[in-house]
Design an enzyme around this catalytic site. Structure first.
Site, mmCIF file in Angstrom:
data_model
loop_
_atom_site.group_PDB
_atom_site.id
_atom_site.type_symbol
_atom_site.label_atom_id
_atom_site.label_comp_id
_atom_site.label_asym_id
_atom_site.label_seq_id
_atom_site.Cartn_x
_atom_site.Cartn_y
_atom_site.Cartn_z
ATOM 1 N N SER A 176 0.398 2.034 -4.780
ATOM 2 C CA SER A 176 -0.733 1.231 -5.247
ATOM 3 C C SER A 176 -1.560 1.906 -6.324
ATOM 4 C CB SER A 176 -1.630 0.873 -4.064
ATOM 5 O OG SER A 176 -2.155 2.043 -3.477
ATOM 6 N N HIS A 204 2.333 -4.228 -2.864
ATOM 7 C CA HIS A 204 2.291 -4.527 -4.297
ATOM 8 C C HIS A 204 3.623 -5.009 -4.852
ATOM 9 C CE1 HIS A 204 -1.793 -3.043 -4.831
ATOM 10 N NE2 HIS A 204 -1.465 -2.199 -3.863
ATOM 11 N N LYS A 241 -2.487 -10.178 -2.402
ATOM 12 C CA LYS A 241 -2.276 -9.644 -3.750
ATOM 13 C C LYS A 241 -1.512 -10.653 -4.606
ATOM 14 C CE LYS A 241 -3.601 -5.228 -2.218
ATOM 15 N NZ LYS A 241 -3.316 -4.050 -1.417
HETATM 16 C C1 LIG Z 1 -3.995 -3.571 -0.299
HETATM 17 C C2 LIG Z 1 -3.069 -2.757 0.507
HETATM 18 C C3 LIG Z 1 -3.010 -2.909 1.893
HETATM 19 C C4 LIG Z 1 -3.967 -3.799 2.643
HETATM 20 O O1 LIG Z 1 -3.694 -5.139 2.430
HETATM 21 P P1 LIG Z 1 -4.860 -6.211 2.625
HETATM 22 O O2 LIG Z 1 -4.163 -7.474 2.897
HETATM 23 O O3 LIG Z 1 -5.650 -6.208 1.357
HETATM 24 O O4 LIG Z 1 -5.687 -5.720 3.793
HETATM 25 C C5 LIG Z 1 -2.066 -2.184 2.584
HETATM 26 N N1 LIG Z 1 -1.221 -1.337 1.947
HETATM 27 C C6 LIG Z 1 -1.267 -1.161 0.612
HETATM 28 C C7 LIG Z 1 -0.316 -0.220 -0.028
HETATM 29 C C8 LIG Z 1 -2.202 -1.849 -0.141
HETATM 30 O O5 LIG Z 1 -2.278 -1.634 -1.455
#
Ligand SMILES: *Cc1c(COP(=O)(O)O)cnc(C)c1O
Length: 380
Positions: A176, A204, A241
């Site tokens: 990320s 992602h 996302k």
């Molecule tokens: C954003 C993210 C999460 C958490 O996901 P949400 O649905 O926003 O709580 C978990 N792991 C990674 C690698 C992330 O970037």
């Protein structure tokens, strides 16, 4: 305990965080404190966050099912839209084992401790997301941290006599903060060799990477590049996302799905998502599947920006290092003056000394916007 002092110290170290209010929909140009800025820090990779079809799907579901789910999924909160969403995800990824969670954070802190069940041990990439770090802490099992994307180091750790079972290797597939890819084939081969489970956080990568946007593990499967049994692979994805909604899911062998449903505390002890949110998520998956041009536009923008910046990147996440908390926040402010919104990322999100602008490209950016951002970055 002097709370005020803690905040003052954060301020002095340029680490105090402040909310910015966005007074518009999440389109390419957002309204922030009355200014129109091109947003280059959202994870809305496919540009679906403000898509009217998602709004319509949510509206229809709200008409029919009302707003709240009213209870946890296992009590009375699992409604038809949740069930449909789970089936849609299963169809998209070709899997019978799908469990919906309220967010990626919930999914990680629920699934990971359940899988190791206090008796196992964890092997985790040093750059894994905070939700994975918290999941490791909640697991109350030994955690071995391996160097970022380093299968040799991972193997050194796995070679030690296994006194605890199961062994669980955890990695993001598309990281990320650095935007780089985990060496999934090497890691999967190690998982097989040392009889470990493999947990892949594709937060992602789902929607952006791999065949039809089904993530980086799917690419490994298609290339038939390793022989690790599917029963040993657990994948997590978020709906927040690329799919521009809210919620998350874990894909695994159906036996594991059943186990998570029965044991994952962050699944059991929380109210289910509003049904309208689930309906919007299902619509987003449907659109992502039938409009591959969104992924094409995304990757065209990634290629353009990396070329203009003289970089190579295999992802829509492009880090622009600006070491120093004051420097990186100054860069954020300078970009706002120039009409762009790119957040500075500081410790503990990234290691100290690696403060950066985390630029994210989306399908909804125009070529002109991407070119203008590259120009603005060059003058920093
Ligand atoms: C954003 C993210 C999460 C958490 O996901 P949400 O649905 O926003 O709580 C978990 N792991 C990674 C690698 C992330 O970037």
């Amino acid at each position: 305990m002097n709370f005020d002092e803690i905040l003052k110290n954060l301020e002095a170290a340029h680490l105090r965080r402040r909310l910015q209010v966005v007074d518009s929909a999440q389109t390419a140009v957002i309204s922030l404190n009355g200014r129109q800025l091109v947003n280059f820090c959202s994870n809305n990779y496919l540009g679906l966050a403000a898509d009217p079809r998602l709004v319509e799907a949510a509206g229809e579901a709200a008409e029919r099912y009302g707003w709240g789910a009213g209870a946890a999924a296992l009590i009375s909160g699992h409604m038809s839209p949740h069930e449909t969403l789970q089936k849609t995800i299963g169809g998209f990824f070709g899997s019978d084992g799908v469990l919906l969670f309220n967010s990626g954070y919930h999914a990680n802190i629920g699934a990971i401790p359940t899988l190791v069940d206090r008796e196992g041990e964890i092997f985790s990439d040093v750059a894994n997301h905070a939700s994975i770090i918290d999941a490791c802490r909640l697991s109350k099992v030994p955690v071995s941290i391996y160097r970022h994307c380093d299968p040799n180091h991972l193997e050194e750790l796995l070679k030690r006599p296994a006194t605890r079972r199961p062994r669980l290797i955890i990695t993001e597939s598309l990281f990320s903060m650095d935007g780089d890819h985990a060496p999934l084939i090497e890691i999967a081969n190690l998982a097989e060799k040392y009889d470990a489970l493999l947990y892949i956080d594709e937060a992602h990568a789902f929607g952006t990477c791999g065949p039809d946007g089904r993530g980086l593990w799917e690419e490994v499967i298609q290339r038939k590049a390793m022989s690790l049994s599917a029963a040993h692979v657990i994948r997590m994805g978020t709906l927040g996302k690329a799919f521009a909604s809210f919620g998350a899911f874990v894909i695994s062998d159906p036996v594991i799905t059943e186990l998570l449903m029965n044991r994952a505390r962050s699944y059991i002890f929380t109210t289910a998502l509003p049904p309208a949110v689930a309906a919007a998520s299902a619509k987003a998956l449907e659109i992502a599947a039938k409009e591959p041009e969104r992924r094409e536009r995304l990757w065209r923008n990634v290629t353009l920006l990396t070329r203009l910046l003289d970089r190579e990147s295999a992802s829509p996440i492009i880090p622009f290092l600006c070491p120093g908390n004051d420097r990186v926040m100054q860069a954020t402010n300078d970009l706002i003056e120039a009409g762009f919104y790119v957040q500075g990322i500081r410790a503990p999100s990234v290691p100290e000394g690696q403060e950066r602008l985390r630029i994210t490209v989306s399908a909804h950016h125009t070529e002109e916007q991407v070119r203008a951002l590259a120009d603005a970055l060059k003058t920093l």
